[in-house]
Write a protein that holds these residues in place. Structure first.
Motif, PDB file in Angstrom:
ATOM      1  N   LEU A 172      53.217  -7.325  54.215  1.00  0.00           N
ATOM      2  CA  LEU A 172      53.801  -8.615  53.844  1.00  0.00           C
ATOM      3  C   LEU A 172      53.389  -9.746  54.786  1.00  0.00           C
ATOM      4  O   LEU A 172      53.028  -9.524  55.931  1.00  0.00           O
ATOM      5  CB  LEU A 172      55.336  -8.501  53.847  1.00  0.00           C
ATOM      6  CG  LEU A 172      55.918  -7.402  52.962  1.00  0.00           C
ATOM      7  CD1 LEU A 172      57.417  -7.375  53.076  1.00  0.00           C
ATOM      8  CD2 LEU A 172      55.505  -7.587  51.518  1.00  0.00           C
ATOM      9  N   THR A 173      53.445 -10.978  54.276  1.00  0.00           N
ATOM     10  CA  THR A 173      53.203 -12.158  55.110  1.00  0.00           C
ATOM     11  C   THR A 173      54.500 -12.463  55.866  1.00  0.00           C
ATOM     12  O   THR A 173      55.567 -11.983  55.498  1.00  0.00           O
ATOM     13  CB  THR A 173      52.846 -13.385  54.256  1.00  0.00           C
ATOM     14  OG1 THR A 173      53.974 -13.686  53.422  1.00  0.00           O
ATOM     15  CG2 THR A 173      51.630 -13.141  53.405  1.00  0.00           C
ATOM     16  N   LEU A 459      36.898  -9.864  64.795  1.00  0.00           N
ATOM     17  CA  LEU A 459      38.083  -9.080  64.457  1.00  0.00           C
ATOM     18  C   LEU A 459      38.619  -9.549  63.118  1.00  0.00           C
ATOM     19  O   LEU A 459      38.799 -10.745  62.898  1.00  0.00           O
ATOM     20  CB  LEU A 459      39.142  -9.276  65.555  1.00  0.00           C
ATOM     21  CG  LEU A 459      40.522  -8.686  65.316  1.00  0.00           C
ATOM     22  CD1 LEU A 459      40.467  -7.173  65.379  1.00  0.00           C
ATOM     23  CD2 LEU A 459      41.511  -9.213  66.337  1.00  0.00           C
ATOM     24  N   VAL A 460      38.864  -8.607  62.218  1.00  0.00           N
ATOM     25  CA  VAL A 460      39.529  -8.947  60.969  1.00  0.00           C
ATOM     26  C   VAL A 460      40.890  -8.293  61.016  1.00  0.00           C
ATOM     27  O   VAL A 460      40.998  -7.087  61.243  1.00  0.00           O
ATOM     28  CB  VAL A 460      38.739  -8.443  59.750  1.00  0.00           C
ATOM     29  CG1 VAL A 460      39.504  -8.701  58.476  1.00  0.00           C
ATOM     30  CG2 VAL A 460      37.382  -9.097  59.700  1.00  0.00           C
ATOM     31  N   SER A 461      41.924  -9.109  60.880  1.00  0.00           N
ATOM     32  CA  SER A 461      43.252  -8.531  61.024  1.00  0.00           C
ATOM     33  C   SER A 461      44.219  -9.156  60.051  1.00  0.00           C
ATOM     34  O   SER A 461      44.102 -10.327  59.690  1.00  0.00           O
ATOM     35  CB  SER A 461      43.756  -8.741  62.453  1.00  0.00           C
ATOM     36  OG  SER A 461      45.050  -8.236  62.570  1.00  0.00           O
ATOM     37  N   LEU A 462      45.184  -8.346  59.606  1.00  0.00           N
ATOM     38  CA  LEU A 462      46.249  -8.855  58.751  1.00  0.00           C
ATOM     39  C   LEU A 462      47.525  -9.054  59.552  1.00  0.00           C
ATOM     40  O   LEU A 462      48.485  -9.632  59.062  1.00  0.00           O
ATOM     41  CB  LEU A 462      46.516  -7.880  57.604  1.00  0.00           C
ATOM     42  CG  LEU A 462      45.316  -7.494  56.736  1.00  0.00           C
ATOM     43  CD1 LEU A 462      45.728  -6.454  55.712  1.00  0.00           C
ATOM     44  CD2 LEU A 462      44.746  -8.710  56.048  1.00  0.00           C
ATOM     45  N   GLU A 463      47.542  -8.531  60.778  1.00  0.00           N
ATOM     46  CA  GLU A 463      48.748  -8.611  61.612  1.00  0.00           C
ATOM     47  C   GLU A 463      48.732  -9.925  62.373  1.00  0.00           C
ATOM     48  O   GLU A 463      47.876 -10.157  63.218  1.00  0.00           O
ATOM     49  CB  GLU A 463      48.761  -7.453  62.616  1.00  0.00           C
ATOM     50  CG  GLU A 463      48.655  -6.089  61.995  1.00  0.00           C
ATOM     51  CD  GLU A 463      50.010  -5.468  61.795  1.00  0.00           C
ATOM     52  OE1 GLU A 463      51.012  -6.062  62.257  1.00  0.00           O
ATOM     53  OE2 GLU A 463      50.076  -4.392  61.176  1.00  0.00           O
ATOM     54  N   GLU A 466      48.847  -9.806  66.183  1.00  0.00           N
ATOM     55  CA  GLU A 466      47.560  -9.416  66.745  1.00  0.00           C
ATOM     56  C   GLU A 466      46.614 -10.610  66.767  1.00  0.00           C
ATOM     57  O   GLU A 466      45.962 -10.899  67.767  1.00  0.00           O
ATOM     58  CB  GLU A 466      46.983  -8.294  65.880  1.00  0.00           C
ATOM     59  CG  GLU A 466      45.674  -7.731  66.338  1.00  0.00           C
ATOM     60  CD  GLU A 466      45.362  -6.456  65.561  1.00  0.00           C
ATOM     61  OE1 GLU A 466      45.921  -5.405  65.903  1.00  0.00           O
ATOM     62  OE2 GLU A 466      44.585  -6.522  64.593  1.00  0.00           O
ATOM     63  N   VAL A 467      46.590 -11.338  65.648  1.00  0.00           N
ATOM     64  CA  VAL A 467      45.725 -12.510  65.555  1.00  0.00           C
ATOM     65  C   VAL A 467      46.067 -13.499  66.667  1.00  0.00           C
ATOM     66  O   VAL A 467      45.190 -13.998  67.369  1.00  0.00           O
ATOM     67  CB  VAL A 467      45.902 -13.176  64.173  1.00  0.00           C
ATOM     68  CG1 VAL A 467      45.148 -14.492  64.124  1.00  0.00           C
ATOM     69  CG2 VAL A 467      45.414 -12.247  63.080  1.00  0.00           C
ATOM     70  N   MET A 468      47.350 -13.756  66.838  1.00  0.00           N
ATOM     71  CA  MET A 468      47.768 -14.769  67.807  1.00  0.00           C
ATOM     72  C   MET A 468      47.546 -14.292  69.244  1.00  0.00           C
ATOM     73  O   MET A 468      47.200 -15.072  70.121  1.00  0.00           O
ATOM     74  CB  MET A 468      49.256 -15.113  67.620  1.00  0.00           C
ATOM     75  CG  MET A 468      49.583 -15.748  66.288  1.00  0.00           C
ATOM     76  SD  MET A 468      48.748 -17.311  66.015  1.00  0.00           S
ATOM     77  CE  MET A 468      49.753 -18.390  67.037  1.00  0.00           C
TER      78      MET A 468
END
Lengths: 515, 399
Positions: A172-173, A459-463, A466-468
């Motif tokens: 989920l977002t 990096l490809v991430s949905l989290e 993690e991105v931040m």
């Protein structure tokens, strides 16, 4: 005597060679949200499968409202009012929402389906709990968030009062997660009880009343959330202190390593392009993150860069070399390492031993082969070295079948393999998906170490966390286009969320890329 | 050194190995297949079932040379199917490749005039080449445009069989039209006999076993074998690792085809004992070579392992020989095809059976534990539960 709706007392469940649950006791109060926290392989899923009737425990008993019950299959669990939302949804893709909800408990008169009744009940339930769904839409056409709401409605439709959520927030977002938390609170006000399996501490702190922590098949304890802290929970889960604040020097981006120009990739599932005219550069010494909601072209973009799929237009340059027409092996030789999205599908040959997987990208090098014959001895000692260096844990060391290893250790094996070969660009796609806190911490440290060693990291991430936390630069992808470039230090999760959902986009940025 | 021998004898270690578990599964399948065959015989002719069944079991020992002789072609086709299967390809075209190999060997035997000691070797190589060509084409289609190899292979079984029959009938040197079969091969083209009396067993059997060993080495020691098995286990991961699956697909099918072709060559180049100068002959009667399909059975029973296939080929040949002897008790030799079919059926279920067997052993063990628990006293206190758990764990580690 407290009022427990479900008690699992001294549950022991054993698989050949491993005790998945060792004398675990879990007591769920009526009307509470009870979190079940543990690393991967700690036995959370096994325990829930015992409760849901998928496995039978060897020892121990289950009580409902103080009375012992036998749960031999999911049907029994359902009759007792226990429902479960699985991590991977169990929905029939080509059925409508309504058909999925009533599947198995179809209201009928003499075998003739009574959809009207069912629809009324579903609509009523969805309004009552704010679970917006479209009853006649096909599952394959609706968003992941709505699919989850369908799963929740399935439980409600069956009048379940004990709801198990298995890692519900993974897909989920941020906005959707908040919504789900509210819905869960709404359930408890109705007197329903919730078991919430997760390894995300923030969510536990914000929504749960109590938390039971499992580690390596044993129960470490049950705590009241209001008396505990995130740090304490993670210590209970991992067995040591976990550093949440990644130490990270500011990035010193240098030369361009990978340059992507006007990349267009056709979609595998529709006639549209999954990636539309995307251009960007990744430089040495930086972690560039592609953020976005799942299914916005990230997978296709990476497949095109790494050579797994062909693309129609565009140019790729790696370390000054045009690699547009290179095959996978030659891209790898030119300095590309790839931690794939799906470690079971692409990352590992699961039926191979750990050592064979560790040399999967290098077995053809003279170090490991002579005239076509594999140098078993060198492979073994190389595997031993990496196992030690990256702390890959397994039952039988280098000869362990990879399939039998835990997800975190499988991922460690891939990371060891990709980071020990000579490379300039590391493409990491959701490298921490499905992993526990300890493994995530380890992988983040490795990515940063790689950046500090002056490598380029894509990096490809949905989290979003993690991105931040670990990226130096963020590109947001929406429907196959880069809609914004953000600086993690100067932006917020909310702003990122707006870009990801397509509500906001920078038109200016794109023109700077067009040369 | 002593340790090495000891470790070889370590039964627990053997028990743990993958090979052992597939061996037990195969043995179980064989036992069930034989029981089924016995039941069928009991129903068919109750009074003669026992002597008939003992012929199935032991009849082959009386003709051990023949057992080896008939094992040779199915050993080769079995290796062909098993080798392709390691890469995830189902080479159902072993029959066509077998026929092609046989024809090429025949052609070399009749049409080339070569000295003794070289001629038969050239014939074998010709057979190898014929099979390779017939394996290459489905492999090429698979690699270029992803045409399912099963479909092409089945078509090439027919194409190969009709072509061979046509070529044989139109060749005056090799075909004896009055007897509707091929002529006896020149002595120089016949394989050297191993000299076991009253049997046709020849050097082909030895070569076949050597080839199986070579295949074992290729599969387990070389990077080609590594790539091939990786593709068979997970073609996505092997693609990700940069393995050229198109080239390997073609190469695997060429090798598999060649192996089946050798099977055809070994079958047709065999000398026949009892007839002076006689060799095996071929009748072009528009029937697809059964040995190709028997190869599938052999490969399944041998778990696609080259070493396993040696034994499964000998076993199947053994009960086939025994089966033909049951005719003395008034049974039709087809009874043995039923037995083989049932064995294959159960082999396919081997995984299921392995789990079932494992569950049975575990539950037995648990029952034993429970009895022990009761002897100590009811396991009510936590301490005793912990003790019992530890016992279970230590047993689990052993298993």
């Amino acid at each position: 005597m407290e009022n427990y709706i479900i008690e699992m007392l001294n549950i022991t469940k054993e698989f050949p060679g491993i005790i998945a649950n060792d004398n675990i006791t879990l007591q769920l109060k009526k009307g509470e949200i009870h979190a079940l926290l543990g690393e991967n392989g700690a036995g959370k899923s096994t325990l829930m499968s015992v409760l849901f009737g998928l496995y039978q425990a060897e020892k121990g008993l289950i009580k409902k409202n103080g009375e012992e019950v036998q749960i031999n299959n999911p049907g029994d669990a359902n009759n007792l009012g226990i429902g479960m939302v699985h991590q991977h949804f169990k929905l029939v893709e080509i059925f409508t929402v309504l058909e999925n909800i009533i599947l198995g408990v179809e209201p009928n008169k003499m075998g003739i389906l009574q959809k009207k009744e069912a629809r009324e009940k579903v609509v009523k339930l969805s309004q009552k709990y704010g679970l917006h769904v479209e009853p006649d839409a096909l599952i394959e056409n609706i968003s992941v968030g709505m699919q989850q709401r369908v799963e929740i409605l399935k439980m409600l439709y069956r009048d379940n009062e004990i709801l198990i959520f298995d890692e519900p927030t993974a897909v989920l977002t941020p906005q959707e997660i908040d919504e789900l938390m509210n819905i869960m609170r709404g359930f408890t006000e109705e007197g329903k009880s919730i078991l919430f399996i997760t390894h995300k501490l923030n969510e536990i702190m914000s929504v749960a009343d109590r938390c039971t922590v499992l580690r390596k098949g044993k129960s470490i304890g049950t705590v009241e959330i209001k008396d505990t802290t995130k740090e304490e929970l993670s210590r209970m889960m991992v067995g040591r202190d976990v550093n949440f604040n990644l130490e990270k020097k500011p990035s010193v981006a240098k030369d361009t390593i990978l340059s992507v120009e006007g990349l267009t990739v056709p979609s595998q599932i529709s006639k549209k392009n999954a990636v539309k005219d995307v251009s960007f550069d990744v430089r040495a010494g930086e972690i560039l993150c592609i953020a976005g909601i799942d299914g916005n072209g990230q997978s296709e973009l990476v497949s095109a860069i790494t050579g797994l799929e062909k693309f129609t237009k565009g140019k790729l340059t790696l370390c000054g070399k045009d690699i547009t027409k290179f095959n996978i092996r030659n891209r790898s030789k030119s300095g590309m390492s790839h931690i794939p999205e799906d470690r079971h599908k692409h990352g590992l040959v699961l039926d191979y031993s750990l050592e064979d997987n560790i040399v999967l990208q290098r077995y053809w090098e003279p170090e490991f082969q002579k005239k076509g014959f594999i140098k078993k001895h060198e492979v073994r000692s190389y595997a031993d070295k990496l196992i030690k260096q990256y702390d890959i844990r397994s039952g039988q060391g280098p000869i362990t079948t990879t399939r039998s290893m835990s997800g975190g250790n499988q991922q460690k094996a891939i990371i060891a393999r990709e980071m020990d070969k000579s490379y300039e660009l590391l493409v990491a796609v959701q490298p921490t998906r499905g992993l526990d806190v300890g493994a995530i911490e380890f992988i983040h440290k490795q990515l940063i170490a790689s950046r500090d060693a002056n490598k380029a990291v894509l990096l490809v991430s949905l989290e979003l966390d993690e991105v931040m936390d670990i990226s130096d630069r963020i590109l947001v992808i929406y429907e196959g286009e880069i809609v914004g470039e953000l600086d993690p230090k100067a932006t917020t999760v909310e702003e990122l969320g707006l870009y990801m959902s397509g509500a906001k986009r920078d038109e200016v940025k794109e023109s700077t890329y067009a040369e | 050194m002593q340790n090495k021998i000891l470790s070889l004898l370590d039964f627990k270690k053997i028990k743990k190995s993958k090979g052992f578990s597939s061996l037990t599964a195969a043995l179980l399948a064989i036992a069930l297949g034989l029981i089924f065959g016995f039941i069928v015989m009991l129903i068919a002719r109750p009074s003669r079932a026992i002597p008939g069944f003992s012929k199935v079991l032991f009849g082959g020992f009386r003709r051990i040379g023949d057992v080896f002789y008939f094992a040779t072609p199915i050993l080769m086709t079995g290796l062909s199917v098993g080798f392709a299967f390691k890469m995830g390809l189902f080479n159902i075209g072993a029959s066509g490749q077998y026929s092609m190999g046989m024809f090429f060997a025949l052609y070399a035997g009749f049409m080339f005039d070569l000295p003794d000691g070289i001629h038969w070797i050239v014939c074998i190589l010709a057979g190898f080449l014929g099979g390779m060509i017939w394996g290459f084409i489905p492999g090429l289609f698979k690699a270029i445009s992803n045409v399912n190899e099963v479909i092409t292979c089945i078509m090439f079984n027919y194409i190969g069989m009709y072509l061979v029959d046509m070529w044989v009938q139109s060749n005056g040197t090799m075909y004896v039209s009055s007897q509707t079969r091929t002529d006896y091969l020149p002595a120089s083209a016949q394989l050297p006999s191993l000299g076991i009396p009253n049997s046709n067993v020849n050097i082909g059997f030895i070569i076949a076993i050597l080839i199986a060993i070579v295949l074992y080495i290729i599969l387990n020691k070389t990077i080609f074998g590594y790539e091939l098995k990786a593709t068979g286990f997970n073609k996505f991961a092997s693609k990700y690792a940069g393995i050229n699956d198109k080239r390997n697909t073609i190469l695997t099918m060429v090798i598999a085809g060649g192996l089946a072709g050798l099977g055809g060559a070994f079958a047709i180049l065999a000398p026949v004992s009892g007839i002076a100068g006689g060799s095996m002959t071929y009748e072009p009667i528009n029937v697809i070579a059964a040995n190709g399909f028997n190869g599938i059975a052999v490969a399944l029973l041998g778990n696609s392992s080259p070493i396993g296939i040696i034994f499964s080929a000998i076993f199947i040949s053994h009960i086939q020989r025994g089966g033909t002897l049951t005719a003395l008790n008034g049974f039709k030799p087809e009874i043995i095809d039923i037995v083989i079919a049932v064995i294959i059926y159960f082999t396919a279920f081997s995984l299921l059976m392995k789990t079932a067997l494992g569950n049975f052993i575990n539950s037995h063990r648990r029952r034993k534990n429970r009895v022990e628990d009761e002897n100590i006293g009811a396991p009510t206190s936590d301490d005793e539960v912990v003790v019992a758990n530890q016992e279970v764990r230590s047993e689990g580690e052993e298993a």
